[in-house]
Structures are given as C-alpha cells and as structure tokens.
Design an enzyme around this catalytic site. Structure first.
Site, PDB file in Angstrom:
ATOM      1  CG  PHE A  76      -1.979  -0.931   1.338  1.00 23.31           C
ATOM      2  CD1 PHE A  76      -3.288  -0.529   1.177  1.00 23.31           C
ATOM      3  CD2 PHE A  76      -1.725  -2.277   1.588  1.00 23.31           C
ATOM      4  CE1 PHE A  76      -4.333  -1.437   1.263  1.00 23.31           C
ATOM      5  CE2 PHE A  76      -2.761  -3.204   1.686  1.00 23.31           C
ATOM      6  CZ  PHE A  76      -4.075  -2.783   1.512  1.00 23.31           C
ATOM      7  CG  ASP A  77       0.846   5.858  -1.732  1.00 28.02           C
ATOM      8  OD1 ASP A  77       1.906   6.260  -1.227  1.00 28.02           O
ATOM      9  OD2 ASP A  77      -0.082   6.623  -2.060  1.00 28.02           O
ATOM     10  CG  MET A  78       0.195   6.403   4.735  1.00 28.34           C
ATOM     11  SD  MET A  78       1.323   6.630   6.149  1.00 28.34           S
ATOM     12  CE  MET A  78       2.082   8.211   5.739  1.00 28.34           C
TER      13      MET A  78
ATOM     14  CG  ASP B  88      -2.970   8.615  -4.049  1.00 28.08           C
ATOM     15  OD1 ASP B  88      -3.234   9.829  -3.987  1.00 28.08           O
ATOM     16  OD2 ASP B  88      -1.901   8.136  -3.646  1.00 28.08           O
TER      17      ASP B  88
END
Length: 219
Positions: free
Chosen positions: A9-11, A167
């Site tokens: 995951f990106d944060m 995102d």
C-alpha cells in the site's frame, strides 16, 4: 502475473486523506510568500521524497529560500494538521480485513517515518502490516521503483508476486517499473493524472479489494 503473495500500500491519498492536508499547507506557504501554486506543481510533488517534492515547489514558484528550510516550515505545519485531522479513506478497514490472513501486507510511502508513526498510532493499524518502508530508507523517491523493490525484498517475495495500490501517477509508475501488478485508486486530487499504464484502475478501495480477491481466486 505470478502467484500473488503480497499487497503493498501507498499511504498518502490512498490509505489516508492527506493530499488535502498537504495541498492546504502548500497553498498557505505559497500565499505567505505572495505566490499562488498551480495544481500541476502539487501533482508533480506527489509521492516523491520530501526534499525532492519541496525542491519542485520552490523551483516552480521561484522562491529564494533553501529547500531544507522550506521543508522544515512545511513539516511543522503539516504535523499539526496530521495529528488533528487525519482520517482513513473510505473502505480502508474493509480492504485490510479482506486481505488479512490471505496475503502479506506492507506500506511503502514517500513520507518520512515520523509521519508514518502518527498515522499508525491514530488509526491503530500497525498490526495489519508485515513491513514498512519510508522515504528515510531509500535514496530515490517515486516514480523511481526503489521503495517498492525494497518492500518486496523485505517481504521475502518477488516484485512480480506483489500487488501495488497507488493513488498518484508518480507512485503508480514506481509500482509498474518495479514489476508489480499495479492498481490505481485515483482520488479527487489525482483523477486527472495519467494512469493509462497501470494494470487496473479502481473506482475506490472497495473495488480494489474485489479486484485483489478476484486475482487470488484465479490461482
């Protein structure tokens, strides 16, 4: 793709609604210098290492201040907003719970460790993850693939066995370049960016979770 073994995951902007906080702070700083910052500049900054990002900001606005000094100003303002205003993106806990126990999980973020710790503490999500990689631990920020290659290595898997959730276009490019199956989950701040090169564009985290489980079930 290879058999899926992990999700990375990106944060910022993916797990938590921090792009709004960053944009608010960066627009405030610009106004304090008598400037206006364009969305295109803010987009270019996304996902990069903090010093790289603020250097882009300073250059685009023509500010006569060192990037390190400017970064210190931004960080002081951002930490206060992060502590008081951080919120999970819709569907975050659903996707975490849907993957938990099935695949390894990591966070690979362009933010420094001090920001990651605030988020983990505020949302109580540290136990979901096996590995964390922050901007403090890599030489090159996104769109360079180093952060995702590092996360895969620490997870003990090949990049081709990983799904990356991002995102931003910069972050998604890092995932694709690393060789990971990359799912873009554009936000209201990034939905005009180029995601033509990713494997799948999800409407939201719920859609991303469904896609991940579909990929698992194919195996």
């Amino acid at each position: 793709m290879e058999r899926v073994k992990a999700v990375i995951f990106d944060m910022d902007g993916l797990m938590i609604d921090t792009e709004r906080l960053y944009f608010d702070v960066e627009r405030l700083i610009a106004r304090n210098f008598g400037k206006e910052v364009k969305d295109e500049t803010l987009w270019k900054m996304m996902g990069r290492k903090p010093l790289e990002a603020i250097t882009v900001f300073a250059e685009d606005l023509g500010l006569d201040i060192s990037p390190r000094e400017l970064l210190s100003i931004r960080d002081d303002l951002f930490v206060k907003k992060l502590i008081n205003e951080v919120e999970a993106m819709p569907g975050l806990f659903d996707i975490l719970n849907s993957i938990r126990g099935k695949l390894k999980m990591a966070i690979a973020t362009g933010s420094p460790n001090k920001f990651l710790k605030i988020v983990l503490d505020k949302l109580k999500i540290e136990d979901y993850f096996d590995v964390f990689v922050t901007s403090d631990e890599v030489e090159k920020g996104k769109p360079d693939p180093e952060v995702y290659n590092t996360a895969a290595k620490r997870l003990g898997v090949m990049p081709a066995e990983c799904i990356v959730l991002e995102d931003s276009s910069n972050g998604a490019l890092a995932g694709v370049t690393a060789g990971c199956y990359t799912i873009a989950v554009p936000s209201v701040y990034t939905n005009k960016q180029d995601f033509s090169f990713v494997n799948y564009i999800a409407r939201d985290l719920k859609d991303a979770a469904e896609k991940i489980n579909e990929l698992i079930c194919r195996e």
